[in-house]
Design a protein around this motif. Structure first.
Motif, PDB file in Angstrom:
ATOM      1  N   ASP A 101       3.115 -16.128   0.072  1.00  0.00           N
ATOM      2  CA  ASP A 101       3.527 -15.878  -1.305  1.00  0.00           C
ATOM      3  C   ASP A 101       2.508 -16.355  -2.330  1.00  0.00           C
ATOM      4  O   ASP A 101       2.786 -16.370  -3.524  1.00  0.00           O
ATOM      5  N   SER A 102       1.326 -16.747  -1.857  1.00  0.00           N
ATOM      6  CA  SER A 102       0.304 -17.255  -2.769  1.00  0.00           C
ATOM      7  C   SER A 102      -1.081 -17.071  -2.170  1.00  0.00           C
ATOM      8  O   SER A 102      -1.226 -16.906  -0.940  1.00  0.00           O
ATOM      9  N   ALA A 103      -2.094 -17.136  -3.035  1.00  0.00           N
ATOM     10  CA  ALA A 103      -3.479 -17.066  -2.569  1.00  0.00           C
ATOM     11  C   ALA A 103      -3.807 -18.255  -1.672  1.00  0.00           C
ATOM     12  O   ALA A 103      -4.571 -18.126  -0.704  1.00  0.00           O
TER      13      ALA A 103
ATOM     14  N   PRO B  51      -8.720 -10.775 -13.935  1.00  0.00           N
ATOM     15  CA  PRO B  51      -7.267 -10.754 -14.168  1.00  0.00           C
ATOM     16  C   PRO B  51      -6.602 -12.088 -13.856  1.00  0.00           C
ATOM     17  O   PRO B  51      -6.948 -12.756 -12.877  1.00  0.00           O
ATOM     18  N   ALA B  52      -5.660 -12.452 -14.700  1.00  0.00           N
ATOM     19  CA  ALA B  52      -4.918 -13.696 -14.526  1.00  0.00           C
ATOM     20  C   ALA B  52      -4.111 -13.651 -13.232  1.00  0.00           C
ATOM     21  O   ALA B  52      -3.641 -12.594 -12.794  1.00  0.00           O
ATOM     22  N   SER B  53      -3.933 -14.807 -12.612  1.00  0.00           N
ATOM     23  CA  SER B  53      -3.244 -14.884 -11.321  1.00  0.00           C
ATOM     24  C   SER B  53      -1.828 -14.326 -11.389  1.00  0.00           C
ATOM     25  O   SER B  53      -1.349 -13.701 -10.434  1.00  0.00           O
TER      26      SER B  53
ATOM     27  N   PHE C 125      -9.343 -20.969 -14.716  1.00  0.00           N
ATOM     28  CA  PHE C 125      -9.179 -20.045 -15.833  1.00  0.00           C
ATOM     29  C   PHE C 125      -8.147 -18.982 -15.497  1.00  0.00           C
ATOM     30  O   PHE C 125      -7.265 -18.665 -16.302  1.00  0.00           O
ATOM     31  N   ARG C 126      -8.247 -18.394 -14.313  1.00  0.00           N
ATOM     32  CA  ARG C 126      -7.342 -17.317 -13.949  1.00  0.00           C
ATOM     33  C   ARG C 126      -5.899 -17.794 -13.817  1.00  0.00           C
ATOM     34  O   ARG C 126      -4.968 -16.987 -13.884  1.00  0.00           O
TER      35      ARG C 126
ATOM     36  N   PRO D 198      -0.716 -11.649  -4.383  1.00  0.00           N
ATOM     37  CA  PRO D 198      -1.400 -12.782  -3.733  1.00  0.00           C
ATOM     38  C   PRO D 198      -2.731 -12.422  -3.096  1.00  0.00           C
ATOM     39  O   PRO D 198      -3.672 -13.217  -3.138  1.00  0.00           O
ATOM     40  N   TRP D 199      -2.833 -11.218  -2.480  1.00  0.00           N
ATOM     41  CA  TRP D 199      -4.109 -10.879  -1.838  1.00  0.00           C
ATOM     42  C   TRP D 199      -5.210 -10.692  -2.874  1.00  0.00           C
ATOM     43  O   TRP D 199      -6.326 -11.185  -2.683  1.00  0.00           O
TER      44      TRP D 199
END
Length: 401
Positions: A69-71, A312-314, A340-341, A319-320
């Motif tokens: 569910d996340s990077a 682009p913002a996270s 920053f993202r 997630p990928w």
């Protein structure tokens, strides 16, 4: 409403500084190999790594209870996988090779390049200007490492009136992007100016400012799109500015370059109608980002607009894609990338004094990929392109009249 991407400008009396570098046959072959390797590493290999993740790694990990569910979760699963390690090694080396491949030709041509840049600064035949500040304190977030793996980074000067870093950054980026020359750049500016003309057809900026302008490659298209505007570009790197000024004067485009830190600029309040940047904010700490946006708020006139092209913002990507963009944080000497993202772009604008309701974060259609489309993509629009693959992410805000 299409933007004319051509220009009928005639070259001035200043020679073309970019053409002074003459690679040997072997050097040109090396550069073409570096271009091809980087293109493969940045375009083809990520797809192969993604396929490996989806077909092999994700099913096995999810069977063990892992939730992607996340990077961060993807990174933990991929870090030691051969597909990722090969991709990362190739991408890192290709990045270094792009800039290293132009150094020999730059060193041979450097005396002549410096002479051309000096001539441009002394005569300014196009009507532009170059204002340098030898006492400017270069921020540590620039001096501490070679950003982008560029030897010498943006600011280093080795001799008087040096333009070496301007040449290495510009010519190396030409290899990096497989572009032919400076004149083929500026795609971001063409995208943004086309969008502005579509959204605000009556907008006539009198002064435009580009932050972190480097050599001004994304300034010249604004001069074409808004020919009545006075164009300014700021950067901390004097070699970049000398190089960019020489190119602008050669192309007969009056640009006013000045060596300044965008966190604290010397322009008066409400001086600009349009403030832009490209690939700038992810290079600086979040604290500096807030300072720069506050400066934008101070410098914009009523009715003014700021548009910053960025990564682009996270919270706006899956997630990928988030994982893919974060590679540069650890491997490309861009340590502020992920931080920053992680920021909400609307919240950043609001924190700088802009109205959240007038702020935005969009994907704009690339001019070449979507020649007939002028409006931004909705985030949930089917078929919306990714940043860098048919679209460009921008954020910003505007002031009421």
């Amino acid at each position: 409403m299409a933007v004319d991407t051509t220009s009928d400008r005639q070259n001035s009396a200043i020679p073309d500084i970019e053409s002074l570098a003459h690679p040997t046959l072997d050097e040109r072959g090396r550069q073409r190999f570096a271009s091809a390797l980087r293109r493969y590493a940045i375009q083809d290999m990520p797809e192969a790594v993604h396929d490996d993740f989806e077909s092999r790694i994700r099913p096995a990990a999810e069977a063990r209870g892992t939730v992607f569910d996340s990077a961060r979760a993807i990174d933990a699963a991929m870090e030691k996988e051969p597909s990722y390690q090969l991709y990362s090694a190739l991408r890192y080396n290709a990045q270094e090779m792009c800039f290293l491949s132009v150094q020999d030709e730059v060193e041979r041509a450097l005396p002549e390049m410096i002479a051309v840049a000096r001539d441009a600064a002394e005569r300014n035949p196009a009507g532009g200007s170059l204002r340098l500040d030898p006492d400017l304190e270069i921020p540590r977030y620039v001096t501490a490492l070679d950003v982008h793996l560029t030897p010498g980074c943006f600011h280093s000067e080795w001799i008087e009136d040096d333009v070496a870093q301007g040449a290495v950054v510009s010519l190396g980026a030409r290899v990096f992007s497989a572009s032919m020359n400076f004149r083929s750049w500026g795609g971001v500016a063409r995208v943004i100016s086309r969008w502005i003309k579509h959204k605000r057809p009556d907008f006539r900026p009198l002064r435009i400012l580009d932050l972190g302008t480097s050599s001004g490659k994304n300034l010249i298209p604004y001069a074409d799109a808004f020919p009545e505007a006075e164009i300014h570009g700021v950067d901390v790197g004097a070699p970049l500015l000398r190089w960019g000024h020489a190119i602008a004067e050669h192309m007969d485009v009056p640009i006013h370059f000045s060596q300044q830190n965008a966190e604290q600029l010397d322009f008066p309040d409400q001086h600009f109608d349009l403030i832009v940047s490209s690939f700038f904010f992810h290079e600086i700490p979040v604290k500096a980002t807030r300072n720069v946006l506050a400066e934008c708020r101070r410098l914009l006139r009523p009715g003014g607009l700021m548009v910053h092209q960025e990564l682009p913002a996270s919270n706006l990507v899956d997630p990928w894609e988030d994982y893919f963009w974060n590679w540069d944080t650890e491997h490309n000497n861009e340590p502020f990338y992920t931080a920053f993202r992680a920021q909400d772009p609307i919240a950043l604008c609001e924190g700088a004094g802009f109205d959240a309701g007038r702020s935005f974060a969009h994907i704009l259609p690339d001019v070449n990929s979507y020649p007939d489309r002028h409006s931004e993509f909705d985030w949930d629009e089917p078929g919306r392109p990714r940043h860098g693959k048919g679209g460009w992410y921008v954020f910003g805000s505007s002031l009421p009249e």
